[in-house]
Design a protein around this motif. Structure first.
Motif, PDB file in Angstrom:
ATOM      1  N   VAL A 115      48.218  23.801   2.569  1.00  0.00           N
ATOM      2  CA  VAL A 115      46.953  24.480   2.257  1.00  0.00           C
ATOM      3  C   VAL A 115      46.954  25.967   2.642  1.00  0.00           C
ATOM      4  CG1 VAL A 115      44.513  24.623   2.965  1.00  0.00           C
ATOM      5  CG2 VAL A 115      45.447  22.475   2.127  1.00  0.00           C
ATOM      6  N   PRO A 116      47.396  26.354   3.865  1.00  0.00           N
ATOM      7  CA  PRO A 116      47.357  27.786   4.196  1.00  0.00           C
ATOM      8  C   PRO A 116      48.185  28.657   3.256  1.00  0.00           C
ATOM      9  CG  PRO A 116      47.727  26.480   6.168  1.00  0.00           C
ATOM     10  CD  PRO A 116      47.860  25.546   5.014  1.00  0.00           C
ATOM     11  N   GLY A 117      49.255  28.092   2.701  1.00  0.00           N
ATOM     12  CA  GLY A 117      50.063  28.858   1.767  1.00  0.00           C
ATOM     13  C   GLY A 117      49.401  29.047   0.414  1.00  0.00           C
ATOM     14  N   LEU A 118      48.500  28.127   0.052  1.00  0.00           N
ATOM     15  CA  LEU A 118      47.818  28.220  -1.240  1.00  0.00           C
ATOM     16  C   LEU A 118      46.609  29.155  -1.205  1.00  0.00           C
ATOM     17  CD1 LEU A 118      47.767  24.431  -2.256  1.00  0.00           C
ATOM     18  CD2 LEU A 118      49.341  26.208  -3.064  1.00  0.00           C
ATOM     19  N   LEU A 119      45.972  29.256  -0.048  1.00  0.00           N
ATOM     20  CA  LEU A 119      44.701  29.977   0.018  1.00  0.00           C
ATOM     21  C   LEU A 119      44.804  31.465  -0.314  1.00  0.00           C
ATOM     22  CD1 LEU A 119      42.999  28.228   3.071  1.00  0.00           C
ATOM     23  CD2 LEU A 119      42.681  27.802   0.624  1.00  0.00           C
ATOM     24  N   PRO A 120      45.858  32.192   0.115  1.00  0.00           N
ATOM     25  CA  PRO A 120      45.939  33.610  -0.293  1.00  0.00           C
ATOM     26  C   PRO A 120      45.973  33.789  -1.805  1.00  0.00           C
ATOM     27  CG  PRO A 120      47.440  33.179   1.520  1.00  0.00           C
ATOM     28  CD  PRO A 120      46.931  31.846   1.079  1.00  0.00           C
ATOM     29  N   ALA A 121      46.677  32.888  -2.493  1.00  0.00           N
ATOM     30  CA  ALA A 121      46.737  32.978  -3.957  1.00  0.00           C
ATOM     31  C   ALA A 121      45.362  32.736  -4.568  1.00  0.00           C
ATOM     32  CB  ALA A 121      47.740  31.968  -4.501  1.00  0.00           C
ATOM     33  N   LEU A 122      44.593  31.824  -3.964  1.00  0.00           N
ATOM     34  CA  LEU A 122      43.269  31.517  -4.506  1.00  0.00           C
ATOM     35  C   LEU A 122      42.257  32.625  -4.216  1.00  0.00           C
ATOM     36  CD1 LEU A 122      43.004  27.704  -3.654  1.00  0.00           C
ATOM     37  CD2 LEU A 122      43.568  28.773  -5.838  1.00  0.00           C
ATOM     38  N   SER A 123      42.616  33.535  -3.332  1.00  0.00           N
ATOM     39  CA  SER A 123      41.732  34.666  -3.027  1.00  0.00           C
ATOM     40  C   SER A 123      42.141  35.938  -3.772  1.00  0.00           C
ATOM     41  CB  SER A 123      41.742  34.949  -1.516  1.00  0.00           C
ATOM     42  OG  SER A 123      41.295  33.833  -0.794  1.00  0.00           O
ATOM     43  N   SER A 124      43.128  35.834  -4.643  1.00  0.00           N
ATOM     44  CA  SER A 124      43.641  37.028  -5.317  1.00  0.00           C
ATOM     45  C   SER A 124      42.660  37.531  -6.385  1.00  0.00           C
ATOM     46  CB  SER A 124      44.991  36.730  -5.973  1.00  0.00           C
ATOM     47  OG  SER A 124      44.837  35.838  -7.050  1.00  0.00           O
ATOM     48  N   VAL A 125      42.699  38.834  -6.603  1.00  0.00           N
ATOM     49  CA  VAL A 125      41.824  39.460  -7.600  1.00  0.00           C
ATOM     50  C   VAL A 125      42.199  38.989  -9.005  1.00  0.00           C
ATOM     51  CG1 VAL A 125      41.101  41.666  -8.576  1.00  0.00           C
ATOM     52  CG2 VAL A 125      41.495  41.461  -6.119  1.00  0.00           C
ATOM     53  N   VAL A 140      39.991  20.550  -6.807  1.00  0.00           N
ATOM     54  CA  VAL A 140      41.199  19.715  -6.804  1.00  0.00           C
ATOM     55  C   VAL A 140      41.685  19.483  -5.372  1.00  0.00           C
ATOM     56  CG1 VAL A 140      43.648  19.639  -7.456  1.00  0.00           C
ATOM     57  CG2 VAL A 140      41.930  20.342  -9.125  1.00  0.00           C
ATOM     58  N   LEU A 141      41.693  20.540  -4.559  1.00  0.00           N
ATOM     59  CA  LEU A 141      42.114  20.403  -3.155  1.00  0.00           C
ATOM     60  C   LEU A 141      41.203  19.440  -2.400  1.00  0.00           C
ATOM     61  CD1 LEU A 141      43.011  24.109  -2.240  1.00  0.00           C
ATOM     62  CD2 LEU A 141      44.585  22.230  -2.694  1.00  0.00           C
ATOM     63  N   MET A 142      39.906  19.501  -2.675  1.00  0.00           N
ATOM     64  CA  MET A 142      38.960  18.589  -2.030  1.00  0.00           C
ATOM     65  C   MET A 142      39.228  17.144  -2.447  1.00  0.00           C
ATOM     66  SD  MET A 142      36.623  19.564   0.145  1.00  0.00           S
ATOM     67  CE  MET A 142      35.649  20.934   0.722  1.00  0.00           C
ATOM     68  N   VAL A 143      39.498  16.933  -3.721  1.00  0.00           N
ATOM     69  CA  VAL A 143      39.782  15.580  -4.204  1.00  0.00           C
ATOM     70  C   VAL A 143      41.034  15.025  -3.528  1.00  0.00           C
ATOM     71  CG1 VAL A 143      40.476  14.217  -6.218  1.00  0.00           C
ATOM     72  CG2 VAL A 143      38.625  15.854  -6.424  1.00  0.00           C
ATOM     73  N   VAL A 144      42.062  15.853  -3.402  1.00  0.00           N
ATOM     74  CA  VAL A 144      43.307  15.408  -2.761  1.00  0.00           C
ATOM     75  C   VAL A 144      43.056  15.043  -1.302  1.00  0.00           C
ATOM     76  CG1 VAL A 144      45.630  16.123  -2.061  1.00  0.00           C
ATOM     77  CG2 VAL A 144      44.772  16.721  -4.329  1.00  0.00           C
ATOM     78  N   ALA A 145      42.325  15.890  -0.580  1.00  0.00           N
ATOM     79  CA  ALA A 145      42.008  15.591   0.823  1.00  0.00           C
ATOM     80  C   ALA A 145      41.230  14.289   0.937  1.00  0.00           C
ATOM     81  CB  ALA A 145      41.216  16.745   1.442  1.00  0.00           C
ATOM     82  N   GLY A 146      40.272  14.099   0.047  1.00  0.00           N
ATOM     83  CA  GLY A 146      39.493  12.871   0.054  1.00  0.00           C
ATOM     84  C   GLY A 146      40.332  11.652  -0.307  1.00  0.00           C
TER      85      GLY A 146
END
Length: 204
Positions: A115-125, A140-146
């Motif tokens: 997850v920490p590696g994905l979050l910078p990409a999801l914050s990109s302009v 999608v990340l929430m569904v996977v965690a659940g």
């Protein structure tokens, strides 16, 4: 203002206190805490911690959360139901539930590391200009965690039933362990870990 050394000591003490509290919840005749209940409580802890992390990361990436929070939380619950449903249909394939329980733990751990590696990409302009891509990615990340969280519950319940515990009590024990872990996870991650050590370290 919390010293790092004191925080690390607190983190080391949490599993010991956790085991002690769960032990006190057992009947006097059975003081040992079954490992499947510890597994469920640690999964509840991790899942709620990840949910807090993803909600804060969502707000950071988009700058707002209000109109999405219901959907984001609901998709975690959808993943929870899907994971439980998927595993329940396959319980007969695993006479010994412990390897499957460990596998789910491993997958949830791997997810928390990724997850920490994905979050910078999801914050990109660049992604922000693509409309609903970022909210959908967080969903999608929430569904996977659940899903990983829900997958563990039938396995633990089956382990509990195998020890001769009646079904209603087994359901209560597993549910209690899950909610206890979720309470500690939401409180500790939201109020202590995220403000002090940051998001990537909290995930790890």
């Amino acid at each position: 203002g919390v010293p790092r050394g004191l925080l690390m000591l607190a983190l080391v003490m949490i599993p010991l206190l956790w085991t002690g509290l769960l032990t006190l919840c057992q009947r006097p005749a059975r003081r040992a805490v079954p490992t499947y209940l510890l597994a469920v409580s640690t999964t509840g802890f991790s899942a709620m911690g990840l949910e807090v992390v993803l909600l804060l990361a969502f707000q950071t990436a988009l700058g707002y959360l209000y109109q999405w929070i219901g959907l984001v939380v609901a998709t975690f619950m959808l993943g929870l139901a899907a994971g439980a449903f998927w595993v329940t249909g396959r319980l007969d394939r695993w006479p010994d539930k412990r390897p499957a329980l460990m596998a789910v733990h491993g997958l949830l751990m791997a997810f928390a590391i990724v997850v920490p590696g994905l979050l910078p990409a999801l914050s990109s302009v660049a992604l922000a200009s693509l409309g609903p891509v970022i909210p959908l990615a967080f969903i999608v990340l929430m569904v996977v965690a659940g899903f990983f969280t829900g997958a563990q519950l039938p396995l633990a319940a089956a382990q509990c039933l195998a020890t001769g515990v009646e079904p209603t009590r087994a359901a209560g024990l597993v549910d209690r362990a899950d909610h206890f872990g979720g309470f500690v996870g939401a409180l500790l991650c939201g109020a202590v870990l995220l403000p002090v050590i940051g998001l990537p370290a909290t995930c790890l």
